[in-house]
Design a protein around this motif. Sequence first.
Motif, mmCIF file in Angstrom:
data_model
loop_
_atom_site.group_PDB
_atom_site.id
_atom_site.type_symbol
_atom_site.label_atom_id
_atom_site.label_comp_id
_atom_site.label_asym_id
_atom_site.label_seq_id
_atom_site.Cartn_x
_atom_site.Cartn_y
_atom_site.Cartn_z
ATOM 1 N N LYS A 5 24.703 -18.791 34.529
ATOM 2 C CA LYS A 5 25.478 -19.422 33.517
ATOM 3 C C LYS A 5 24.785 -20.134 32.305
ATOM 4 N N GLY A 8 26.393 -23.921 25.950
ATOM 5 C CA GLY A 8 26.388 -23.816 24.649
ATOM 6 C C GLY A 8 25.226 -23.866 23.976
ATOM 7 N N SER A 37 28.510 -19.479 27.717
ATOM 8 C CA SER A 37 29.504 -20.657 26.764
ATOM 9 C C SER A 37 29.570 -20.018 25.271
HETATM 10 MG MG MG Z 1 29.467 -26.653 27.826
#
Ligand code: MG
Length: 456
Positions: A5, A8, A37
């Motif tokens: 993952k 941002g 993200s």
């Molecule tokens: Mg985040």
Amino acid sequence: MIVMKFGGTSVESAAAIERAARIVKAHLERRPVVVVSAMGKTTNRLLAAATDAVHGRREQSLAALESLRDYHLRETQPVISEADWPEARRVIETHFQELVELVRGLAVLGELTPRSLDAIASYGERLSSQLVALAFRNFGMDTAHVDARCLILTDARHTQANPLFPETYARLAEAIPPLAAEKVVVLGGFIGATEKGVTTTLGRGGSDFTASIVGAGIGAEEIQIWTDVDGMLTCDPRILPGGHRVKIISFAEAAELAYFGAKVLHPSTVLPAVEKNIPVRILNSRRPEVEGTRIVAEPVRCDNVVKAIACKRGITVVNVRSTRMLMAYGFLRRIFEVFDRCETPVDMVSTSEVSVSLTIDNNARLEEICQELRGFSEVEVEENQAIVCLVGDNIRYTPGVAGRVFRAIEDINVRMISQGASLLNLSFVVAEPDLVRTVERLHAEFFSRLDPAVFD
Ligand code: MG
Ligand code: ASP
């Protein structure tokens, strides 16, 4: 299979996307499934645009979308091949056209429902996932973009939707493994859909949750959370630099730390992984060579009694006292009802027969809270306080921890103490100006010798 993952900041720019691509490429033989993200601060900016639109600031809202569109074009073009660029451009243009229509609609309606908030917020991950899938091809990976909304099935609790686990797991287990056998699967975090196909989101920071759900659904060997810090540290670097990386930590300890402002990971998000005994690792996408922090289901054997010190600044202590309440019941209920009505969460509580101290981290409705409390008690408020929280599974088994803590800071005034009900934390409140000194002393007290198996 592993789940990787990227948050941002780890996809916020062309350079960041390139770093992410190289990291994924280095793990190809483990068949990575990538969850991303929204790029940078996109979610915040989308939500701000929605708020502007309904408050009569339509032009401002449209201008914000325009600059967000430019940002996506600018940061993805350098990392997407010429052959794929027309497709990327089409993705960006069509999504922003839809967003403009949505925002215009909101401006006319002048009302922002949770459902429309989700519709708007979802665009960040819808864009980033498709663009990252295209960008990774440019680094020699064969990718397959999957719309997370087809797999993550949720209830209709918009902005905070709950996954319907059995159905979601079934869909993930069916769809992902065959794809991942051939390609790098890329999907957006944070978003899902109801049975009727209405877009939902899992709550702010929800991409970690998606990663954990996907990992659990496909029985991944590991879930890697790539972020912009080296992992969890023995103390908050914004308060005191020079903390040590915690190499391995139990889920319960990580959860305690997260409650107290260690911004690395929201605790509930890793639950699906923990339930299936899948280790979660926090890693730094700027320094991929650092091994990060592993979060595991079981307590970790450690010679140090404390694993980390967390703190939270900007705390207000509210002292409530009522001699009338001596021997009466219902005092606590009345107090909590006030905070409930004023929608203000309480972090820490300590009580005696006629007085109660509570801490809050949001002063927005402090006036109103005090006024209501004064209806039945005396109220005193102390602002600019800080919570210090020591976390460690061993705290519950080790006598004398409190003694060591308070000896180390014996000249510092402690306002409130709570030995957490979870037994693995000890928290107290000091005035903010004393915070750095407090953490320094405690860090020296508990981390001057380190168990090399646990700390870096
Ligand atoms: Mg985040
Ligand atoms: N983009 C979403 C947010 O900012 C989800 C996430 O990044 O985890 O909250």
